[in-house]
Design an enzyme around this catalytic site. Structure first.
Site, PDB file in Angstrom:
ATOM      1  N   SER A 288      -1.935  11.398  -0.496  1.00 52.06           N
ATOM      2  CA  SER A 288      -1.920  12.568  -1.387  1.00 52.06           C
ATOM      3  C   SER A 288      -2.776  12.372  -2.630  1.00 52.06           C
ATOM      4  O   SER A 288      -3.118  13.349  -3.284  1.00 52.06           O
ATOM      5  CB  SER A 288      -0.478  12.920  -1.789  1.00 52.06           C
ATOM      6  OG  SER A 288       0.105  11.877  -2.521  1.00 52.06           O
ATOM      7  N   VAL A 289      -3.100  11.142  -2.978  1.00 55.13           N
ATOM      8  CA  VAL A 289      -3.965  10.875  -4.137  1.00 55.13           C
ATOM      9  C   VAL A 289      -5.218  10.146  -3.633  1.00 55.13           C
ATOM     10  O   VAL A 289      -5.115   9.046  -3.084  1.00 55.13           O
ATOM     11  CB  VAL A 289      -3.242  10.017  -5.198  1.00 55.13           C
ATOM     12  CG1 VAL A 289      -4.201   9.653  -6.331  1.00 55.13           C
ATOM     13  CG2 VAL A 289      -2.025  10.761  -5.759  1.00 55.13           C
TER      14      VAL A 289
ATOM     15  N   HIS B 145       1.198   0.862  -1.823  1.00 55.33           N
ATOM     16  CA  HIS B 145       2.591   1.002  -2.242  1.00 55.33           C
ATOM     17  C   HIS B 145       3.295  -0.336  -2.051  1.00 55.33           C
ATOM     18  O   HIS B 145       3.159  -0.978  -1.001  1.00 55.33           O
ATOM     19  CB  HIS B 145       3.312   2.034  -1.373  1.00 55.33           C
ATOM     20  CG  HIS B 145       2.777   3.430  -1.461  1.00 55.33           C
ATOM     21  ND1 HIS B 145       3.415   4.423  -2.166  1.00 55.33           N
ATOM     22  CD2 HIS B 145       1.666   4.007  -0.926  1.00 55.33           C
ATOM     23  CE1 HIS B 145       2.734   5.564  -2.050  1.00 55.33           C
ATOM     24  NE2 HIS B 145       1.670   5.334  -1.301  1.00 55.33           N
TER      25      HIS B 145
ATOM     26  N   HIS C  73      -4.746   3.044  -3.121  1.00 59.57           N
ATOM     27  CA  HIS C  73      -3.586   2.393  -3.730  1.00 59.57           C
ATOM     28  C   HIS C  73      -2.726   1.816  -2.632  1.00 59.57           C
ATOM     29  O   HIS C  73      -2.670   2.345  -1.520  1.00 59.57           O
ATOM     30  CB  HIS C  73      -2.768   3.384  -4.577  1.00 59.57           C
ATOM     31  CG  HIS C  73      -2.440   4.650  -3.873  1.00 59.57           C
ATOM     32  ND1 HIS C  73      -3.367   5.668  -3.702  1.00 59.57           N
ATOM     33  CD2 HIS C  73      -1.320   5.063  -3.243  1.00 59.57           C
ATOM     34  CE1 HIS C  73      -2.813   6.660  -3.027  1.00 59.57           C
ATOM     35  NE2 HIS C  73      -1.567   6.309  -2.728  1.00 59.57           N
TER      36      HIS C  73
ATOM     37  N   ASN D 195      -1.722   4.437   2.691  1.00 59.22           N
ATOM     38  CA  ASN D 195      -1.878   5.685   3.431  1.00 59.22           C
ATOM     39  C   ASN D 195      -3.345   6.108   3.388  1.00 59.22           C
ATOM     40  O   ASN D 195      -3.960   6.103   2.313  1.00 59.22           O
ATOM     41  CB  ASN D 195      -1.001   6.777   2.818  1.00 59.22           C
ATOM     42  CG  ASN D 195       0.488   6.455   2.934  1.00 59.22           C
ATOM     43  OD1 ASN D 195       0.922   5.852   3.915  1.00 59.22           O
ATOM     44  ND2 ASN D 195       1.265   6.829   1.932  1.00 59.22           N
TER      45      ASN D 195
ATOM     46  N   ASP E 130       5.848   4.066  -9.361  1.00 55.94           N
ATOM     47  CA  ASP E 130       5.609   5.401  -8.807  1.00 55.94           C
ATOM     48  C   ASP E 130       6.521   6.405  -9.512  1.00 55.94           C
ATOM     49  O   ASP E 130       7.706   6.148  -9.732  1.00 55.94           O
ATOM     50  CB  ASP E 130       5.885   5.397  -7.294  1.00 55.94           C
ATOM     51  CG  ASP E 130       5.288   6.609  -6.603  1.00 55.94           C
ATOM     52  OD1 ASP E 130       4.370   6.442  -5.791  1.00 55.94           O
ATOM     53  OD2 ASP E 130       5.749   7.753  -6.896  1.00 55.94           O
TER      54      ASP E 130
END
Ligand code: AMP
Length: 114
Positions: A95-96, A102, A100, A87, A30
């Site tokens: 936010s993207v 993390h 994905h 998320n 990240d």
């Protein structure tokens, strides 16, 4: 459709510190780490978020989680542990808009999360 930033990382159109890749997933560090180890593992397929995954994504998503654990072990997190986070949507802190997971480690994680 415009490519997502993570599709561009997967296709090497923009640089990233890639730690693992195969036909289905790409894992990279990240750019704004929130832990000593902070890696994202993402499918090459541009699934926007887990809520929009399809039945046909079943095997790919299982693969992504198995590889997340392998990547965590590869970067030295196996002994002390780590956290996997996905998320989803505004309240989830997404936010993207490209699915994905993390991989967070290298310090004690708190519960409940913020
Ligand atoms: P999320 O808030 O769950 O959608 O997570 C998106 C993550 O992508 C954030 O932790 C960002 O720091 C990370 N990120 C955004 N752009 C890049 C990039 N070009 N390379 C690496 N990580 C990125």
């Amino acid at each position: 459709m415009n490519k997502t930033i993570f599709e561009k990382i997967a296709s090497k159109e923009i640089p990233a510190d890639i730690v693992y890749e195969d036909d289905l997933v790409v894992a990279f560090r990240d750019v704004r780490p929130v832990a000593p180890v902070h890696i994202l593992i993402t499918p090459r397929k541009a699934v926007p978020r887990i809520a929009e995954a399809l039945p046909e994504d079943h095997a790919m998503l299982g693969h992504l989680l198995i590889k997340a654990a392998e990547v965590a072990a590869k970067v030295g997190l196996e002994k002390d542990g780590y956290r996997l986070v996905i998320n989803n949507g505004p309240d989830g802190g997404e936010s993207v808009p490209h699915l994905h997971c993390h991989i967070l480690g290298g310090r004690q994680m708190m519960w409940p999360p913020g």
